[in-house]
Write a protein that holds these residues in place. Structure first.
Motif, PDB file in Angstrom:
ATOM      1  N   LEU A  26      -4.302  19.046  10.439  1.00 22.57           N
ATOM      2  CA  LEU A  26      -4.011  19.757   9.197  1.00 22.57           C
ATOM      3  C   LEU A  26      -3.626  18.762   8.111  1.00 22.57           C
ATOM      4  O   LEU A  26      -3.439  17.583   8.379  1.00 22.57           O
ATOM      5  CB  LEU A  26      -2.876  20.749   9.439  1.00 22.57           C
ATOM      6  CG  LEU A  26      -3.142  21.770  10.545  1.00 22.57           C
ATOM      7  CD1 LEU A  26      -1.913  22.652  10.756  1.00 22.57           C
ATOM      8  CD2 LEU A  26      -4.361  22.627  10.217  1.00 22.57           C
ATOM      9  N   VAL A  79       9.404   6.658   3.441  1.00 24.47           N
ATOM     10  CA  VAL A  79      10.608   7.215   2.834  1.00 24.47           C
ATOM     11  C   VAL A  79      10.266   8.518   2.130  1.00 24.47           C
ATOM     12  O   VAL A  79       9.180   8.678   1.580  1.00 24.47           O
ATOM     13  CB  VAL A  79      11.256   6.229   1.841  1.00 24.47           C
ATOM     14  CG1 VAL A  79      11.860   5.070   2.575  1.00 24.47           C
ATOM     15  CG2 VAL A  79      10.262   5.772   0.819  1.00 24.47           C
ATOM     16  N   PHE A 128      10.867   9.532   7.293  1.00 24.41           N
ATOM     17  CA  PHE A 128      10.264  10.406   8.307  1.00 24.41           C
ATOM     18  C   PHE A 128       9.087   9.685   8.944  1.00 24.41           C
ATOM     19  O   PHE A 128       8.558   8.734   8.367  1.00 24.41           O
ATOM     20  CB  PHE A 128       9.822  11.729   7.690  1.00 24.41           C
ATOM     21  CG  PHE A 128       8.543  11.608   6.905  1.00 24.41           C
ATOM     22  CD1 PHE A 128       8.551  11.085   5.628  1.00 24.41           C
ATOM     23  CD2 PHE A 128       7.322  12.000   7.468  1.00 24.41           C
ATOM     24  CE1 PHE A 128       7.380  10.950   4.912  1.00 24.41           C
ATOM     25  CE2 PHE A 128       6.148  11.864   6.751  1.00 24.41           C
ATOM     26  CZ  PHE A 128       6.178  11.349   5.472  1.00 24.41           C
ATOM     27  N   ALA A 180       5.410   9.236   9.800  1.00 23.66           N
ATOM     28  CA  ALA A 180       4.054   9.691   9.484  1.00 23.66           C
ATOM     29  C   ALA A 180       3.138   9.487  10.684  1.00 23.66           C
ATOM     30  O   ALA A 180       2.155  10.197  10.862  1.00 23.66           O
ATOM     31  CB  ALA A 180       3.504   8.949   8.277  1.00 23.66           C
ATOM     32  N   SER A 240      -1.088  15.472   8.380  1.00 19.97           N
ATOM     33  CA  SER A 240      -0.826  15.178   9.784  1.00 19.97           C
ATOM     34  C   SER A 240      -0.918  13.681  10.084  1.00 19.97           C
ATOM     35  O   SER A 240      -0.575  13.256  11.178  1.00 19.97           O
ATOM     36  CB  SER A 240      -1.790  15.959  10.677  1.00 19.97           C
ATOM     37  OG  SER A 240      -3.115  15.726  10.275  1.00 19.97           O
ATOM     38  N   GLY A 241      -1.403  12.903   9.133  1.00 17.79           N
ATOM     39  CA  GLY A 241      -1.395  11.449   9.330  1.00 17.79           C
ATOM     40  C   GLY A 241      -2.761  10.821   9.524  1.00 17.79           C
ATOM     41  O   GLY A 241      -2.851   9.652   9.901  1.00 17.79           O
ATOM     42  N   LYS A 242      -3.821  11.559   9.232  1.00 17.31           N
ATOM     43  CA  LYS A 242      -5.171  11.032   9.461  1.00 17.31           C
ATOM     44  C   LYS A 242      -5.480   9.852   8.547  1.00 17.31           C
ATOM     45  O   LYS A 242      -5.916   8.790   9.010  1.00 17.31           O
ATOM     46  CB  LYS A 242      -6.215  12.142   9.224  1.00 17.31           C
ATOM     47  CG  LYS A 242      -5.975  13.391  10.040  1.00 17.31           C
ATOM     48  CD  LYS A 242      -7.024  14.447   9.763  1.00 17.31           C
ATOM     49  CE  LYS A 242      -6.993  14.991   8.348  1.00 17.31           C
ATOM     50  NZ  LYS A 242      -5.790  15.769   8.033  1.00 17.31           N
ATOM     51  N   SER A 243      -5.248  10.050   7.257  1.00 18.44           N
ATOM     52  CA  SER A 243      -5.533   8.941   6.328  1.00 18.44           C
ATOM     53  C   SER A 243      -4.646   7.750   6.624  1.00 18.44           C
ATOM     54  O   SER A 243      -5.081   6.595   6.532  1.00 18.44           O
ATOM     55  CB  SER A 243      -5.299   9.403   4.887  1.00 18.44           C
ATOM     56  OG  SER A 243      -6.130  10.485   4.584  1.00 18.44           O
ATOM     57  N   GLU A 271     -13.103  11.908   4.286  1.00 21.83           N
ATOM     58  CA  GLU A 271     -13.260  13.017   3.345  1.00 21.83           C
ATOM     59  C   GLU A 271     -14.131  12.701   2.180  1.00 21.83           C
ATOM     60  O   GLU A 271     -13.724  12.904   1.051  1.00 21.83           O
ATOM     61  CB  GLU A 271     -11.932  13.297   2.631  1.00 21.83           C
ATOM     62  CG  GLU A 271     -10.783  13.716   3.409  1.00 21.83           C
ATOM     63  CD  GLU A 271     -10.825  15.126   3.845  1.00 21.83           C
ATOM     64  OE1 GLU A 271     -11.878  15.765   3.719  1.00 21.83           O
ATOM     65  OE2 GLU A 271      -9.825  15.584   4.361  1.00 21.83           O
ATOM     66  N   ALA A 325       0.820  -1.215   0.000  1.00 18.18           N
ATOM     67  CA  ALA A 325       0.000   0.000   0.000  1.00 18.18           C
ATOM     68  C   ALA A 325       0.852   1.262   0.000  1.00 18.18           C
ATOM     69  O   ALA A 325       0.477   2.265  -0.586  1.00 18.18           O
ATOM     70  CB  ALA A 325      -0.936  -0.005   1.197  1.00 18.18           C
TER      71      ALA A 325
HETATM   72  N1  LIG Z   1       2.852   5.781   0.739  1.00 15.64           N
HETATM   73  C1  LIG Z   1       3.476   6.854   1.221  1.00 15.64           C
HETATM   74  N2  LIG Z   1       4.793   7.023   0.990  1.00 15.64           N
HETATM   75  C2  LIG Z   1       5.440   8.096   1.484  1.00 15.64           C
HETATM   76  N3  LIG Z   1       4.848   9.055   2.228  1.00 15.64           N
HETATM   77  C3  LIG Z   1       3.539   8.953   2.468  1.00 15.64           C
HETATM   78  C4  LIG Z   1       2.779   7.853   1.972  1.00 15.64           C
HETATM   79  N4  LIG Z   1       1.492   8.005   2.382  1.00 15.64           N
HETATM   80  C5  LIG Z   1       1.451   9.150   3.096  1.00 15.64           C
HETATM   81  N5  LIG Z   1       2.674   9.730   3.142  1.00 15.64           N
HETATM   82  C6  LIG Z   1       3.022  10.966   3.875  1.00 15.64           C
HETATM   83  O1  LIG Z   1       2.559  10.839   5.195  1.00 15.64           O
HETATM   84  C7  LIG Z   1       2.085  12.062   5.691  1.00 15.64           C
HETATM   85  C8  LIG Z   1       0.687  11.882   6.229  1.00 15.64           C
HETATM   86  O2  LIG Z   1      -0.196  11.636   5.142  1.00 15.64           O
HETATM   87  P1  LIG Z   1      -1.761  11.448   5.309  1.00 15.64           P
HETATM   88  O3  LIG Z   1      -2.300  11.117   3.989  1.00 15.64           O
HETATM   89  O4  LIG Z   1      -2.012  10.510   6.417  1.00 15.64           O
HETATM   90  O5  LIG Z   1      -2.241  12.909   5.737  1.00 15.64           O
HETATM   91  P2  LIG Z   1      -3.704  13.391   6.086  1.00 15.64           P
HETATM   92  O6  LIG Z   1      -3.702  13.770   7.522  1.00 15.64           O
HETATM   93  O7  LIG Z   1      -4.710  12.440   5.642  1.00 15.64           O
HETATM   94  O8  LIG Z   1      -3.787  14.733   5.213  1.00 15.64           O
HETATM   95  P3  LIG Z   1      -5.020  15.359   4.411  1.00 15.64           P
HETATM   96  O9  LIG Z   1      -5.759  16.211   5.374  1.00 15.64           O
HETATM   97  O10 LIG Z   1      -4.356  16.197   3.380  1.00 15.64           O
HETATM   98  O11 LIG Z   1      -5.812  14.260   3.844  1.00 15.64           O
HETATM   99  C9  LIG Z   1       2.184  13.043   4.525  1.00 15.64           C
HETATM  100  O12 LIG Z   1       3.344  13.829   4.732  1.00 15.64           O
HETATM  101  C10 LIG Z   1       2.337  12.180   3.323  1.00 15.64           C
HETATM  102  O13 LIG Z   1       3.130  12.801   2.352  1.00 15.64           O
END
Ligand SMILES: Nc1ncnc2c1ncn2[C@@H]1O[C@H](COP(=O)(O)OP(=O)(O)OP(=O)(O)O)[C@@H](O)[C@H]1O
Ligand SMILES: [Mg+2]
Lengths: 293, 241
Positions: free
Chosen positions: B62, B15, B41, B43, B65-68, B174, A290
């Motif tokens: 924001l 990565v 880094f 997540a 931030s890592g929600k998804s 979302e 994933a």
């Molecule tokens: N498969 C992946 N490979 C590398 N980095 C990832 C991957 N999936 C997510 N990230 C990074 O992890 C961090 C968190 O992503 P995530 O999608 O969880 O954010 P989010 O909170 O859902 O944001 P949004 O409100 O924009 O939907 C982001 O910096 C994103 O670039």
């Protein structure tokens, strides 16, 4: 997916490999149907293409190899193979099945990346569905082959029919195993797609599809020949020759020695080993699908 | 009440720069695996969340931030580097509108396909098919290929299939933004009905008014850490401040 009883806590995302396929047979059926529908969408001939393509391929090979290169037996060429057309086509349909199955299975994970990234489901379904789709495409070719055999005076016995089933099974298993292996590797290194294409090109010539096994035997000697013979595709093709081509000849052609007593079990064992290896690798790698896709 | 979701101390690293060629990997191996093949880094970092059966929880934060990412761990799409995730009962995720929809298939075929992907049996899809179409209000377009659907219609059908899978835990990321006003209200009603039935809901949305209406609890994520976990009103106030 399995029915989870609501009373216990489970860890999401841990499948049990190919065993999950049985529980997801409905989804597998729909994935195969989707693939078939999408493939022939907007084409006038539709599934008929599965007849046309191998038909043309067969004519080209037959003319080039059988007539020009002199593999077909004729009064002027008594050393050639009798009924070379049937010989050739029975090998080609099996190789076509293998090429399509492995080629698509190796791409299946990356091609379904959008889904795999978002919803958890047994990911083995995708390579397995690819092999199924190829089996569906194999069927019309088989019909053409049988028609050709009947014209050539085909009278198979039970064992010969069984040989066809065994050959198909061995090659199908091999394609599934390699499909799992390369499908998973392809997520990390897209190079593996190209590797598969190359492998498929070699596979066509590394088994006695166009030529007779006796030619290899003369050139290689018994040691190397055993290695050549251990290739499950070679065994599958020879089993197909035995099932479709041999019963159309006068029965004087030599079949590879120990085809049933030794090579059939070897082919099955190698194919099963490849499935095990493919499954093992797939499960090692799938945890990160994933995020890598 | 028992826990429906137990996320214990999970961390996830991604990565920043991908190495995709065998050549680079071989060079790295030959050089004795010096350094990391790629920069990384966090997540998610040491995230612990327990959600009881029947709770309605909003994940706030924001962008990035890592929600998804957290939702994907709960649904099993991703596995944590360390820590563990456990869930009780069937989890259905609406991570994105129409993931699993194939554009070249008709709405009807897609209902079956998506239903199966979300874990329904053939009989279940057949039994619920009429309800699904009725709820989505797609009507005569059900036999049209979905690539000709508007994005709202897409959402309607996808949402409709997902709510009819009857999961114990429902993850929503979302997705409500695309629907028109009446359909949005209908979705919210449906979500509230699910909540009343004791289903567990985890909702990600940037529409803070909407989540304040459907959720009781809010979890605020910041750079992969849980910054706040408590009542939705406090969480929203904190995010707005
Ligand atoms: N498969 C992946 N490979 C590398 N980095 C990832 C991957 N999936 C997510 N990230 C990074 O992890 C961090 C968190 O992503 P995530 O999608 O969880 O954010 P989010 O909170 O859902 O944001 P949004 O409100 O924009 O939907 C982001 O910096 C994103 O670039
Ligand atoms: Mg997100």
């Amino acid at each position: 997916m399995s029915a989870i009883s609501p009373s216990e806590l489970t860890t999401p995302g841990l499948g049990s490999g190919l065993r999950d396929i049985k529980q997801s047979s409905f989804l597998l059926k729909l994935l195969v149907r989707k693939e078939l529908k999408v493939r022939y969408r907007g084409s006038v001939l539709g599934l008929l293409w599965s007849y046309v393509k191998p038909g043309v391929q067969f004519v080209v090979f037959y003319v080039a190899l059988g007539v020009f290169l002199g593999l077909e037996r004729s009064p002027r060429n008594p050393d050639g193979l009798a009924n070379y057309a049937v010989y050739l086509f029975s090998g080609i349909v099996l190789i076509n099945f293998f090429s399509e199955a492995l080629g698509n299975a190796a791409r299946s994970i990356v091609n379904n990346g959008n889904l795999i990234k978002k919803i958890y489901l047994p990911r083995e379904l995708f390579p397995v569905a690819s092999v199924w789709v190829s089996a569906v495409h194999f069927f019309p070719q088989l019909v053409v082959l049988v028609a050709g055999c009947v014209i050539a005076g085909w009278k198979p016995n039970f064992v010969q029919l069984l040989a066809a089933v065994a050959g198909f099974l061995i090659v199908g298993l091999l394609a599934t195993g390699l499909g799992l292996l390369f499908g998973a590797a392809n997520v990390y290194f897209r190079d593996s797609e190209n590797l598969v294409d190359m492998l498929l090109m070699v596979a066509t010539w590394a088994s006695p599809v166009m030529y007779a096994w006796t030619m290899v035997h003369e050139k290689l000697g018994p040691g190397w020949f055993a290695i050549y013979q251990a290739n499950p595709i070679t065994i599958g093709v020879e089993l197909f020759h035995y099932a479709f081509w041999f019963p159309t000849t006068d029965g004087s052609a030599a079949m590879p020695p120990d085809l049933f007593s030794l090579w059939l079990p070897v082919g099955l064992a190698v194919a099963l080993a490849v499935v095990t290896l493919g499954q093992f690798t797939f499960r090692r790698l799938e945890g990160r699908f994933a995020q890598e896709l | 009440m028992v826990n429906a979701i137990e996320v214990s101390d999970i961390s996830k690293q991604f990565v920043l720069r991908h190495t995709r060629s065998i050549k680079e990997a071989v060079v790295w191996l030959v050089k004795g695996r010096k350094g990391d093949l790629s920069e990384k880094f966090h997540a998610l970092k040491n995230v612990t969340v327990e959600i009881k059966t029947g709770e309605t929880v909003a994940l706030l934060g924001l962008n990035g931030s890592g929600k998804s990412t957290l939702l994907k761990h709960i649904s099993g799409v991703m596995l944590p580097d360390t820590g563990s995730v456990k869930t009780r009962g069937r989890v259905a995720g609406l991570i994105e509108v129409g993931a699993g929809f194939h554009p070249d298939l008709s709405g009807r075929d897609n209902v079956f396909l998506n239903g199966a992907i979300l874990g329904m049996t053939e009989q279940q899809v057949k039994d619920r098919f009429d309800d699904i179409v009725e709820f989505s209000e797609i009507g005569q377009f059900i036999d049209t290929e979905v690539k000709f659907y508007s994005s709202g219609m897409y959402l309607r059908l996808a949402f409709s299939v997902a709510v009819h899978t009857d999961p114990e835990v429902f993850l929503i990321d979302e997705i409500l933004a695309v629907g028109d006003e009446p359909f949005q209200r209908k979705c919210i009603d449906k979500i509230q009905e699910l909540a009343r039935d004791g289903k567990t809901l985890v909702v990600v949305s940037h529409d803070l008014d909407l989540v304040s209406r459907i959720c009781e609890r809010g979890i605020l994520l910041e750079h992969g850490n849980v910054k706040f976990d408590g009542s939705i009103h406090e969480a929203v106030a904190l995010l707005r401040s």
